[in-house]
Design an enzyme around this catalytic site. Sequence first.
Site, PDB file in Angstrom:
ATOM      1  N   ASP A   1      -6.627  -6.777   4.204  1.00 16.58           N
ATOM      2  CA  ASP A   1      -7.743  -6.217   3.579  1.00 16.58           C
ATOM      3  C   ASP A   1      -8.447  -7.478   2.944  1.00 16.58           C
ATOM      4  O   ASP A   1      -9.544  -7.317   2.864  1.00 16.58           O
ATOM      5  CB  ASP A   1      -7.109  -5.518   2.401  1.00 16.58           C
ATOM      6  CG  ASP A   1      -8.276  -4.783   1.581  1.00 16.58           C
ATOM      7  OD1 ASP A   1      -8.863  -4.301   2.071  1.00 16.58           O
ATOM      8  OD2 ASP A   1      -7.989  -4.759   0.194  1.00 16.58           O
TER       9      ASP A   1
ATOM     10  N   ASP B   1     -12.399  -8.988   4.275  1.00 18.69           N
ATOM     11  CA  ASP B   1     -13.671  -9.086   3.437  1.00 18.69           C
ATOM     12  C   ASP B   1     -14.302 -10.362   3.580  1.00 18.69           C
ATOM     13  O   ASP B   1     -15.479 -10.665   3.564  1.00 18.69           O
ATOM     14  CB  ASP B   1     -13.582  -8.457   1.931  1.00 18.69           C
ATOM     15  CG  ASP B   1     -13.803  -7.026   1.780  1.00 18.69           C
ATOM     16  OD1 ASP B   1     -13.515  -6.378   2.786  1.00 18.69           O
ATOM     17  OD2 ASP B   1     -14.103  -6.674   0.723  1.00 18.69           O
TER      18      ASP B   1
ATOM     19  N   LYS C   1       3.165 -15.157   3.975  1.00 19.33           N
ATOM     20  CA  LYS C   1       3.518 -15.812   2.594  1.00 19.33           C
ATOM     21  C   LYS C   1       4.931 -16.116   2.564  1.00 19.33           C
ATOM     22  O   LYS C   1       5.649 -15.878   1.554  1.00 19.33           O
ATOM     23  CB  LYS C   1       2.993 -15.278   1.337  1.00 19.33           C
ATOM     24  CG  LYS C   1       3.098 -16.009   0.049  1.00 19.33           C
ATOM     25  CD  LYS C   1       2.112 -17.149   0.098  1.00 19.33           C
ATOM     26  CE  LYS C   1       2.166 -18.023  -1.426  1.00 19.33           C
ATOM     27  NZ  LYS C   1       1.447 -19.255  -1.362  1.00 19.33           N
TER      28      LYS C   1
ATOM     29  N   ASP D   1      -2.748 -18.280   1.786  1.00 25.55           N
ATOM     30  CA  ASP D   1      -3.600 -19.200   0.856  1.00 25.55           C
ATOM     31  C   ASP D   1      -4.278 -20.368   1.653  1.00 25.55           C
ATOM     32  O   ASP D   1      -5.400 -20.544   1.832  1.00 25.55           O
ATOM     33  CB  ASP D   1      -3.002 -19.627  -0.276  1.00 25.55           C
ATOM     34  CG  ASP D   1      -1.628 -20.407   0.102  1.00 25.55           C
ATOM     35  OD1 ASP D   1      -1.122 -20.444   1.039  1.00 25.55           O
ATOM     36  OD2 ASP D   1      -1.071 -21.288  -0.722  1.00 25.55           O
TER      37      ASP D   1
ATOM     38  N   TYR E   1       0.738  -1.200  -0.024  1.00 23.75           N
ATOM     39  CA  TYR E   1       0.021  -0.090   0.054  1.00 23.75           C
ATOM     40  C   TYR E   1       0.738   1.217   0.037  1.00 23.75           C
ATOM     41  O   TYR E   1       0.464   2.228  -0.443  1.00 23.75           O
ATOM     42  CB  TYR E   1      -1.038   0.025   1.283  1.00 23.75           C
ATOM     43  CG  TYR E   1      -2.314  -0.750   1.000  1.00 23.75           C
ATOM     44  CD1 TYR E   1      -2.356  -2.150   0.911  1.00 23.75           C
ATOM     45  CD2 TYR E   1      -3.327   0.144   0.935  1.00 23.75           C
ATOM     46  CE1 TYR E   1      -3.395  -2.779   0.858  1.00 23.75           C
ATOM     47  CE2 TYR E   1      -4.589  -0.515   1.027  1.00 23.75           C
ATOM     48  CZ  TYR E   1      -4.662  -1.818   0.840  1.00 23.75           C
ATOM     49  OH  TYR E   1      -5.693  -2.716   0.585  1.00 23.75           O
TER      50      TYR E   1
HETATM   51  C1  IPM Z   1     -10.438  -1.194   3.742  1.00 20.58           C
HETATM   52  C2  IPM Z   1     -10.669  -0.694   2.020  1.00 20.58           C
HETATM   53  C3  IPM Z   1      -9.553   0.272   1.891  1.00 20.58           C
HETATM   54  C4  IPM Z   1      -8.278  -0.501   1.816  1.00 20.58           C
HETATM   55  C5  IPM Z   1      -9.752   1.101   0.422  1.00 20.58           C
HETATM   56  C6  IPM Z   1     -10.913   1.786   0.362  1.00 20.58           C
HETATM   57  C7  IPM Z   1      -8.329   1.929   0.067  1.00 20.58           C
HETATM   58  O1  IPM Z   1     -10.835  -1.705   1.347  1.00 20.58           O
HETATM   59  O2  IPM Z   1     -10.481  -0.489   4.401  1.00 20.58           O
HETATM   60  O3  IPM Z   1     -10.470  -2.368   3.574  1.00 20.58           O
HETATM   61  O4  IPM Z   1      -7.855  -0.979   0.827  1.00 20.58           O
HETATM   62  O5  IPM Z   1      -7.690  -0.495   2.953  1.00 20.58           O
HETATM   63 MG    MG Z   2     -11.120  -3.533   2.134  1.00 17.22          MG
END
Ligand code: IPM
Ligand code: MG
Length: 349
Positions: free
Chosen positions: A242, A246, A186, A218, A136
Amino acid sequence: MQIAVLAGDGIGQEIMVEALRVLEKLDLPDLQLKPADVGGTAYKNHGHPLPPATLDLVMASDAVLFGAVGDPDCDDLERHLRPEQAVLGLRKEMQTFANLRPAKAFSGLENLSALKPEVAGAIDLLILRELTGDVYFGEKGQRQSAAGLREGYDIMAYDEQEISRIAHIAFKAAQGRRKKLCSVDKANVLQTSVLWRTVVNEVAADYPDVELSHMYVDNAAMQLVRNPGQFDVMLTGNIFGDILSDQASMCVGSIGLLASASLGTGTHGLYEPIHGSAPDIAGQGIANPLAMILSAAMMLRHSFAMETEAAQIEQAVAAVLEKGLLGHDLGGNASTREIGDAVVAQLAG
Ligand code: IPM
Ligand code: MG
Protein backbone atom coordinates in the site's frame (compact mmCIF):
# COMPACT_ATOMS: atom_id res chain seq x y z
CA MET A 1 -18.58 -9.19 -21.26
CA GLN A 2 -20.59 -8.14 -18.25
CA ILE A 3 -18.80 -5.50 -16.23
CA ALA A 4 -19.94 -4.28 -12.82
CA VAL A 5 -19.32 -0.53 -12.80
CA LEU A 6 -18.79 0.76 -9.28
CA ALA A 7 -17.85 4.43 -9.53
CA GLY A 8 -18.12 5.07 -5.79
CA ASP A 9 -17.40 8.40 -4.15
CA GLY A 10 -15.81 11.75 -4.92
CA ILE A 11 -13.82 11.87 -8.13
CA GLY A 12 -14.65 8.17 -8.69
CA GLN A 13 -17.83 9.31 -10.43
CA GLU A 14 -16.10 11.74 -12.79
CA ILE A 15 -13.20 9.54 -13.82
CA MET A 16 -15.44 6.52 -14.38
CA VAL A 17 -17.44 8.43 -17.01
CA GLU A 18 -14.26 8.90 -19.05
CA ALA A 19 -13.13 5.28 -18.69
CA LEU A 20 -16.52 4.09 -19.95
CA ARG A 21 -16.33 6.43 -22.93
CA VAL A 22 -12.96 4.93 -23.79
CA LEU A 23 -14.33 1.37 -23.55
CA GLU A 24 -17.34 2.28 -25.66
CA LYS A 25 -15.07 3.75 -28.31
CA LEU A 26 -13.45 0.34 -28.80
CA ASP A 27 -16.65 -1.29 -30.09
CA LEU A 28 -16.15 -4.39 -27.98
CA PRO A 29 -18.49 -7.31 -28.64
CA ASP A 30 -21.34 -7.75 -26.12
CA LEU A 31 -20.08 -5.08 -23.76
CA GLN A 32 -22.56 -4.80 -20.90
CA LEU A 33 -21.90 -2.09 -18.34
CA LYS A 34 -23.92 -2.54 -15.14
CA PRO A 35 -23.63 0.29 -12.62
CA ALA A 36 -24.17 -0.13 -8.88
CA ASP A 37 -23.60 1.92 -5.74
CA VAL A 38 -20.59 1.41 -3.50
CA GLY A 39 -18.83 3.23 -0.66
CA GLY A 40 -20.24 6.34 0.97
CA THR A 41 -22.69 6.70 -1.91
CA ALA A 42 -24.07 3.24 -1.14
CA TYR A 43 -24.18 3.97 2.57
CA LYS A 44 -26.25 7.09 1.91
CA ASN A 45 -28.62 5.31 -0.52
CA HIS A 46 -28.87 1.87 1.08
CA GLY A 47 -27.39 2.06 4.59
CA HIS A 48 -24.32 -0.06 3.78
CA PRO A 49 -21.07 0.64 1.86
CA LEU A 50 -21.30 -2.73 0.10
CA PRO A 51 -25.01 -3.54 -0.26
CA PRO A 52 -26.06 -7.12 -1.10
CA ALA A 53 -27.34 -6.06 -4.54
CA THR A 54 -23.91 -4.63 -5.40
CA LEU A 55 -22.14 -7.75 -4.19
CA ASP A 56 -24.54 -9.98 -6.15
CA LEU A 57 -23.88 -7.98 -9.31
CA VAL A 58 -20.13 -8.22 -8.73
CA MET A 59 -20.25 -11.98 -8.31
CA ALA A 60 -22.42 -12.39 -11.43
CA SER A 61 -20.15 -10.18 -13.57
CA ASP A 62 -16.99 -11.11 -15.46
CA ALA A 63 -15.04 -8.16 -14.06
CA VAL A 64 -15.41 -5.11 -11.85
CA LEU A 65 -14.41 -1.57 -12.69
CA PHE A 66 -14.02 0.34 -9.47
CA GLY A 67 -13.59 4.11 -9.10
CA ALA A 68 -12.78 5.16 -5.54
CA VAL A 69 -14.38 5.17 -2.11
CA GLY A 70 -14.02 7.52 0.83
CA ASP A 71 -16.25 10.32 2.00
CA PRO A 72 -15.51 12.77 4.82
CA ASP A 73 -19.23 12.69 5.77
CA CYS A 74 -18.69 9.07 6.78
CA ASP A 75 -15.58 9.63 8.90
CA ASP A 76 -17.42 9.17 12.18
CA LEU A 77 -19.27 6.00 11.24
CA GLU A 78 -18.45 2.70 12.90
CA ARG A 79 -15.65 0.93 11.10
CA HIS A 80 -17.84 -1.69 9.38
CA LEU A 81 -19.95 1.07 7.79
CA ARG A 82 -17.06 3.19 6.52
CA PRO A 83 -16.72 3.47 2.72
CA GLU A 84 -13.25 1.85 2.75
CA GLN A 85 -14.87 -1.35 4.02
CA ALA A 86 -16.51 -1.73 0.61
CA VAL A 87 -13.24 -2.22 -1.21
CA LEU A 88 -11.81 -4.41 1.54
CA GLY A 89 -15.01 -6.48 1.49
CA LEU A 90 -14.87 -6.85 -2.28
CA ARG A 91 -11.25 -7.95 -2.22
CA LYS A 92 -12.11 -10.56 0.41
CA GLU A 93 -15.33 -11.79 -1.25
CA MET A 94 -13.73 -12.01 -4.69
CA GLN A 95 -10.59 -13.55 -3.16
CA THR A 96 -8.45 -11.23 -5.22
CA PHE A 97 -5.26 -11.85 -3.29
CA ALA A 98 -2.90 -10.56 -5.97
CA ASN A 99 -2.74 -6.84 -6.64
CA LEU A 100 -0.73 -5.73 -9.67
CA ARG A 101 0.39 -2.10 -9.59
CA PRO A 102 2.62 -1.28 -12.56
CA ALA A 103 4.65 1.95 -12.46
CA LYS A 104 6.37 3.00 -15.67
CA ALA A 105 7.86 6.32 -16.70
CA PHE A 106 5.88 8.17 -19.35
CA SER A 107 7.81 9.89 -22.05
CA GLY A 108 7.35 13.63 -21.57
CA LEU A 109 6.80 13.47 -17.81
CA GLU A 110 10.43 13.08 -16.71
CA ASN A 111 10.56 16.65 -15.47
CA LEU A 112 7.33 16.28 -13.51
CA SER A 113 8.50 13.42 -11.34
CA ALA A 114 9.48 14.17 -7.78
CA LEU A 115 12.83 12.60 -8.77
CA LYS A 116 15.60 13.85 -11.04
CA PRO A 117 14.63 13.30 -14.70
CA GLU A 118 17.36 10.75 -15.43
CA VAL A 119 16.39 8.75 -12.34
CA ALA A 120 12.65 8.92 -13.06
CA GLY A 121 13.03 8.04 -16.72
CA ALA A 122 14.32 4.56 -15.82
CA ILE A 123 11.22 3.47 -13.89
CA ASP A 124 9.61 0.32 -15.21
CA LEU A 125 8.46 -1.79 -12.32
CA LEU A 126 5.54 -3.85 -11.12
CA ILE A 127 4.52 -3.90 -7.50
CA LEU A 128 2.87 -7.19 -6.66
CA ARG A 129 1.01 -6.55 -3.45
CA GLU A 130 -0.67 -9.30 -1.43
CA LEU A 131 -4.20 -8.04 -0.93
CA THR A 132 -6.29 -10.23 1.35
CA GLY A 133 -4.10 -10.78 4.41
CA ASP A 134 -1.69 -8.98 6.76
CA VAL A 135 -2.69 -6.36 9.34
CA TYR A 136 -5.58 -5.42 7.06
CA PHE A 137 -7.46 -8.62 7.81
CA GLY A 138 -5.95 -9.88 11.06
CA GLU A 139 -7.74 -9.66 14.36
CA LYS A 140 -8.07 -6.03 15.38
CA GLY A 141 -9.70 -3.97 18.03
CA GLN A 142 -9.28 -1.72 20.99
CA ARG A 143 -8.85 -2.94 24.53
CA GLN A 144 -7.49 -1.97 27.85
CA SER A 145 -3.79 -2.55 28.30
CA ALA A 146 -2.32 -4.23 31.36
CA ALA A 147 -1.57 -0.75 32.66
CA GLY A 148 -5.23 0.23 32.24
CA LEU A 149 -4.57 2.37 29.17
CA ARG A 150 -6.61 2.36 25.94
CA GLU A 151 -4.78 0.18 23.44
CA GLY A 152 -5.38 -0.49 19.73
CA TYR A 153 -4.14 -3.63 17.99
CA ASP A 154 -4.07 -5.19 14.53
CA ILE A 155 -2.56 -8.63 14.16
CA MET A 156 -0.08 -9.15 11.31
CA ALA A 157 -0.15 -12.74 10.09
CA TYR A 158 0.50 -14.69 6.89
CA ASP A 159 0.29 -18.44 6.56
CA GLU A 160 2.56 -20.32 4.18
CA GLN A 161 -0.19 -20.89 1.62
CA GLU A 162 -0.99 -17.19 1.39
CA ILE A 163 2.69 -16.45 0.85
CA SER A 164 3.37 -19.16 -1.70
CA ARG A 165 0.38 -18.39 -3.94
CA ILE A 166 1.33 -14.72 -4.26
CA ALA A 167 4.99 -15.68 -4.68
CA HIS A 168 4.12 -17.95 -7.62
CA ILE A 169 2.27 -15.08 -9.28
CA ALA A 170 5.23 -12.79 -8.71
CA PHE A 171 7.74 -15.24 -10.18
CA LYS A 172 5.51 -15.79 -13.21
CA ALA A 173 5.13 -12.04 -13.67
CA ALA A 174 8.91 -11.69 -13.52
CA GLN A 175 9.30 -14.41 -16.15
CA GLY A 176 7.19 -12.29 -18.49
CA ARG A 177 9.35 -9.21 -17.81
CA ARG A 178 13.06 -8.72 -17.04
CA LYS A 179 13.22 -11.83 -14.81
CA LYS A 180 14.15 -9.99 -11.63
CA LEU A 181 12.15 -10.33 -8.45
CA CYS A 182 12.76 -8.36 -5.27
CA SER A 183 10.78 -9.55 -2.27
CA VAL A 184 10.26 -6.79 0.28
CA ASP A 185 9.79 -7.56 3.96
CA LYS A 186 10.93 -6.61 7.45
CA ALA A 187 12.52 -9.92 8.38
CA ASN A 188 14.98 -8.23 10.75
CA VAL A 189 12.07 -7.46 13.08
CA LEU A 190 8.88 -9.33 12.14
CA GLN A 191 8.26 -13.07 12.47
CA THR A 192 5.67 -12.77 9.69
CA SER A 193 8.48 -11.61 7.43
CA VAL A 194 10.83 -14.40 8.51
CA LEU A 195 8.27 -16.94 7.27
CA TRP A 196 7.58 -14.79 4.19
CA ARG A 197 11.25 -14.91 3.24
CA THR A 198 11.52 -18.66 3.89
CA VAL A 199 8.51 -19.48 1.73
CA VAL A 200 9.55 -17.13 -1.09
CA ASN A 201 12.95 -18.88 -1.12
CA GLU A 202 11.21 -22.26 -1.33
CA VAL A 203 9.00 -21.16 -4.23
CA ALA A 204 12.09 -19.79 -6.00
CA ALA A 205 13.26 -23.36 -6.64
CA ASP A 206 10.52 -23.65 -9.30
CA TYR A 207 11.81 -20.57 -11.13
CA PRO A 208 15.56 -20.92 -11.65
CA ASP A 209 15.44 -18.41 -14.51
CA VAL A 210 14.31 -15.60 -12.19
CA GLU A 211 16.90 -13.68 -10.17
CA LEU A 212 15.52 -13.33 -6.63
CA SER A 213 16.63 -10.79 -4.06
CA HIS A 214 15.26 -9.75 -0.67
CA MET A 215 15.11 -6.25 0.71
CA TYR A 216 13.91 -4.73 3.96
CA VAL A 217 11.02 -2.38 3.42
CA ASP A 218 12.78 0.67 4.82
CA ASN A 219 15.66 0.14 2.41
CA ALA A 220 13.16 -0.50 -0.42
CA ALA A 221 11.51 2.86 0.27
CA MET A 222 14.90 4.50 0.07
CA GLN A 223 16.01 2.60 -3.06
CA LEU A 224 12.74 3.48 -4.78
CA VAL A 225 13.72 7.14 -4.76
CA ARG A 226 17.46 6.62 -5.09
CA ASN A 227 17.45 4.24 -8.06
CA PRO A 228 14.02 2.91 -9.02
CA GLY A 229 15.39 1.59 -12.30
CA GLN A 230 16.95 -1.33 -10.38
CA PHE A 231 13.51 -2.86 -9.78
CA ASP A 232 11.58 -5.15 -12.09
CA VAL A 233 8.96 -6.97 -9.97
CA MET A 234 8.61 -6.05 -6.29
CA LEU A 235 6.72 -8.64 -4.26
CA THR A 236 5.38 -7.54 -0.91
CA GLY A 237 2.65 -7.84 1.69
CA ASN A 238 -0.51 -5.81 1.98
CA ILE A 239 0.56 -2.87 4.15
CA PHE A 240 4.06 -2.45 2.68
CA GLY A 241 2.59 -2.64 -0.83
CA ASP A 242 0.00 0.00 0.00
CA ILE A 243 2.71 2.42 1.07
CA LEU A 244 5.32 1.63 -1.59
CA SER A 245 2.80 1.92 -4.44
CA ASP A 246 1.80 5.45 -3.43
CA GLN A 247 5.49 6.29 -3.30
CA ALA A 248 6.11 4.75 -6.73
CA SER A 249 3.33 6.87 -8.22
CA MET A 250 5.05 10.12 -7.32
CA CYS A 251 8.27 8.77 -8.78
CA VAL A 252 6.40 8.45 -12.08
CA GLY A 253 4.80 11.86 -11.75
CA SER A 254 1.41 11.71 -10.12
CA ILE A 255 -0.86 9.39 -8.24
CA GLY A 256 -3.43 10.17 -10.91
CA LEU A 257 -1.55 7.90 -13.33
CA LEU A 258 -1.30 4.52 -11.63
CA ALA A 259 -3.76 1.74 -12.35
CA SER A 260 -4.20 -1.59 -10.62
CA ALA A 261 -5.59 -5.05 -11.16
CA SER A 262 -6.70 -7.30 -8.32
CA LEU A 263 -6.86 -10.95 -9.24
CA GLY A 264 -7.44 -14.33 -7.67
CA THR A 265 -6.92 -17.67 -9.30
CA GLY A 266 -9.25 -17.08 -12.28
CA THR A 267 -10.00 -14.16 -14.56
CA HIS A 268 -12.57 -12.51 -12.29
CA GLY A 269 -10.81 -9.29 -11.39
CA LEU A 270 -11.29 -5.89 -9.84
CA TYR A 271 -9.69 -2.91 -11.56
CA GLU A 272 -9.17 0.41 -9.84
CA PRO A 273 -6.86 3.40 -9.77
CA ILE A 274 -4.47 3.28 -6.81
CA HIS A 275 -5.63 6.73 -5.71
CA GLY A 276 -8.60 7.56 -3.54
CA SER A 277 -11.76 9.63 -3.87
CA ALA A 278 -9.99 13.02 -3.44
CA PRO A 279 -12.95 14.81 -1.81
CA ASP A 280 -11.03 18.10 -1.90
CA ILE A 281 -11.31 18.30 -5.70
CA ALA A 282 -14.45 16.20 -6.28
CA GLY A 283 -17.16 17.71 -8.47
CA GLN A 284 -14.87 20.27 -10.08
CA GLY A 285 -14.14 18.28 -13.23
CA ILE A 286 -10.40 18.55 -12.72
CA ALA A 287 -9.48 15.01 -11.62
CA ASN A 288 -7.09 13.10 -13.84
CA PRO A 289 -9.01 10.15 -15.36
CA LEU A 290 -5.91 8.40 -16.72
CA ALA A 291 -5.44 5.97 -13.81
CA MET A 292 -9.06 4.90 -14.25
CA ILE A 293 -8.68 4.61 -18.02
CA LEU A 294 -5.50 2.56 -17.58
CA SER A 295 -7.36 0.35 -15.09
CA ALA A 296 -9.91 -0.39 -17.81
CA ALA A 297 -7.01 -1.39 -20.07
CA MET A 298 -5.75 -3.77 -17.39
CA MET A 299 -9.23 -5.26 -17.22
CA LEU A 300 -9.24 -6.00 -20.94
CA ARG A 301 -5.84 -7.66 -20.62
CA HIS A 302 -6.36 -9.75 -17.48
CA SER A 303 -10.07 -10.58 -17.46
CA PHE A 304 -10.79 -10.75 -21.20
CA ALA A 305 -7.43 -11.63 -22.77
CA MET A 306 -7.78 -8.61 -25.08
CA GLU A 307 -4.13 -7.69 -25.21
CA THR A 308 -4.46 -5.73 -28.46
CA GLU A 309 -7.20 -3.48 -27.15
CA ALA A 310 -5.46 -3.05 -23.78
CA ALA A 311 -2.28 -1.95 -25.54
CA GLN A 312 -4.29 0.41 -27.76
CA ILE A 313 -5.61 2.23 -24.71
CA GLU A 314 -2.17 2.35 -23.09
CA GLN A 315 -0.61 3.74 -26.24
CA ALA A 316 -3.35 6.35 -26.54
CA VAL A 317 -2.74 7.46 -22.95
CA ALA A 318 1.02 7.64 -23.52
CA ALA A 319 0.46 9.67 -26.69
CA VAL A 320 -1.82 12.15 -24.91
CA LEU A 321 0.77 12.68 -22.17
CA GLU A 322 3.60 12.99 -24.65
CA LYS A 323 1.70 15.74 -26.43
CA GLY A 324 1.73 17.62 -23.13
CA LEU A 325 -1.97 17.50 -22.31
CA LEU A 326 -1.59 17.60 -18.55
CA GLY A 327 -4.15 17.59 -15.80
CA HIS A 328 -4.05 19.69 -12.66
CA ASP A 329 -2.22 16.94 -10.78
CA LEU A 330 0.70 17.40 -13.18
CA GLY A 331 0.70 21.18 -13.11
CA GLY A 332 -1.39 21.57 -16.29
CA ASN A 333 -4.96 22.73 -16.64
CA ALA A 334 -6.67 20.09 -18.78
CA SER A 335 -10.04 19.08 -17.36
CA THR A 336 -11.21 15.52 -16.72
CA ARG A 337 -13.37 15.72 -19.84
CA GLU A 338 -10.60 17.18 -22.03
CA ILE A 339 -8.26 14.36 -21.06
CA GLY A 340 -10.98 11.78 -21.74
CA ASP A 341 -11.74 13.44 -25.10
CA ALA A 342 -8.06 13.35 -26.04
CA VAL A 343 -7.75 9.62 -25.31
CA VAL A 344 -10.93 8.88 -27.26
CA ALA A 345 -9.69 10.98 -30.19
CA GLN A 346 -6.33 9.24 -30.10
CA LEU A 347 -8.07 5.87 -30.30
CA ALA A 348 -10.01 7.04 -33.31
CA GLY A 349 -6.57 7.51 -34.89
C1 IPM B 1 -5.41 1.36 -1.84
C2 IPM B 1 -6.15 2.15 -0.81
C3 IPM B 1 -6.94 1.21 0.08
C4 IPM B 1 -5.94 0.30 0.76
C5 IPM B 1 -7.88 1.90 1.10
C6 IPM B 1 -8.89 2.78 0.42
C7 IPM B 1 -8.58 0.92 1.99
O1 IPM B 1 -5.26 2.94 -0.09
O2 IPM B 1 -6.07 0.62 -2.60
O3 IPM B 1 -4.19 1.47 -1.91
O4 IPM B 1 -5.38 0.66 1.81
O5 IPM B 1 -5.73 -0.79 0.24
MG1 MG C 1 -3.28 2.96 -0.86
